[in-house]
Design a protein around this motif. Structure first.
Motif, PDB file in Angstrom:
ATOM      1  N   TRP A  79      33.201  32.803  40.547  1.00  0.00           N
ATOM      2  CA  TRP A  79      34.116  33.858  41.008  1.00  0.00           C
ATOM      3  C   TRP A  79      33.559  35.241  40.686  1.00  0.00           C
ATOM      4  O   TRP A  79      33.679  36.158  41.491  1.00  0.00           O
ATOM      5  N   ASN A  80      32.957  35.418  39.493  1.00  0.00           N
ATOM      6  CA  ASN A  80      32.329  36.705  39.177  1.00  0.00           C
ATOM      7  C   ASN A  80      31.281  37.051  40.222  1.00  0.00           C
ATOM      8  O   ASN A  80      31.248  38.162  40.748  1.00  0.00           O
ATOM      9  N   ARG A  81      30.433  36.088  40.520  1.00  0.00           N
ATOM     10  CA  ARG A  81      29.323  36.350  41.441  1.00  0.00           C
ATOM     11  C   ARG A  81      29.821  36.648  42.854  1.00  0.00           C
ATOM     12  O   ARG A  81      29.188  37.378  43.605  1.00  0.00           O
ATOM     13  N   ALA A  82      30.988  36.110  43.208  1.00  0.00           N
ATOM     14  CA  ALA A  82      31.561  36.355  44.533  1.00  0.00           C
ATOM     15  C   ALA A  82      32.462  37.591  44.560  1.00  0.00           C
ATOM     16  O   ALA A  82      32.990  37.946  45.613  1.00  0.00           O
ATOM     17  N   GLY A  83      32.639  38.247  43.403  1.00  0.00           N
ATOM     18  CA  GLY A  83      33.487  39.427  43.346  1.00  0.00           C
ATOM     19  C   GLY A  83      34.976  39.126  43.382  1.00  0.00           C
ATOM     20  O   GLY A  83      35.781  39.996  43.706  1.00  0.00           O
ATOM     21  N   ARG A  84      35.342  37.883  43.052  1.00  0.00           N
ATOM     22  CA  ARG A  84      36.752  37.494  43.060  1.00  0.00           C
ATOM     23  C   ARG A  84      37.419  37.829  41.732  1.00  0.00           C
ATOM     24  O   ARG A  84      36.808  37.726  40.673  1.00  0.00           O
ATOM     25  N   ILE A  85      38.674  38.214  41.790  1.00  0.00           N
ATOM     26  CA  ILE A  85      39.450  38.557  40.601  1.00  0.00           C
ATOM     27  C   ILE A  85      39.893  37.263  39.927  1.00  0.00           C
ATOM     28  O   ILE A  85      40.591  36.458  40.525  1.00  0.00           O
ATOM     29  N   GLN A  86      39.466  37.066  38.666  1.00  0.00           N
ATOM     30  CA  GLN A  86      39.788  35.829  37.960  1.00  0.00           C
ATOM     31  C   GLN A  86      41.099  35.915  37.195  1.00  0.00           C
ATOM     32  O   GLN A  86      41.915  35.008  37.250  1.00  0.00           O
TER      33      GLN A  86
END
Length: 193
Positions: free
Chosen positions: A14-21
């Motif tokens: 998710w970090n690498r995809a720019g998603r908010i965790q």
């Protein structure tokens, strides 16, 4: 005076995809695990108490870097991002009326729909900080680190942050009573021999 060292967890998909965790329990990815195996805590931090968020990405980072199981406390969980968890910030910024904005324009009370503000997170952290009796390494999340560093620097989430959080570095604070102070330069993790 108690010294604290803050360490951000390794990368996730998710970090690498720019998603908010936020509070979603997203695991480290294999590349992060391999990278973290190269590092260890420098002295004297290798003898400090070890604490972690209950979320698996932080717990696993703590275990890989130190070889020990950390103490777990729910207070160290990432800020809850409510309805925006799993979404990408760039997409929310491009969506008129979403309410999403850059950190320099948050203030202490900004929050996602159904989410938690920096102020709420800070209120969650205060009782946990009061329990500390020894120097501690805290493996956690960028939101937790931002709140503690903001408090230590006197930054109010308005204008550019006086710090930049990077991975594989210890961000140092001192705690005297309820007063947090920042140590200017972070310390890099050591490479294993």
């Amino acid at each position: 005076m108690i010294r604290l060292a803050l360490l951000r967890h390794g990368h996730t998909a998710w970090n690498r995809a720019g998603r908010i965790q936020g509070s979603s329990d997203v695991p480290l990815d294999d590349k992060a695990r391999a990278e973290l195996r190269q590092f260890r805590l420098p002295a004297p931090w290798d003898r400090a108490d070890l604490w972690s968020s209950p979320l698996c990405r932080a717990r696993e980072t703590a275990r890989i870097v130190t070889g020990h199981r950390p103490h777990i406390d729910d207070a160290l969980s990432e800020m809850n991002w409510g309805d925006w968890e799993g979404l990408r910030g760039v997409d929310l910024l491009a969506q008129p009326g979403s309410g999403f904005r850059h950190i320099e324009h948050w203030g202490w009370d900004y929050h996602a729909p159904g989410g938690e503000s920096p102020r709420k997170l800070e209120q969650r952290l205060r009782p946990w900080l009061a329990t500390l009796t020894r120097d501690a390494v805290i493996v956690s999340h960028i939101g937790v680190m931002r709140v503690l560093l903001a408090r230590a620097h006197g930054w109010d989430f308005d204008g550019p942050a006086p710090f930049r959080i990077k991975r594989n570095r210890l961000f140092l604070l001192t705690l005297s009573g309820e007063t947090l102070a920042a140590v200017p330069e972070p310390v890099r993790l050591e490479l294993r021999s």
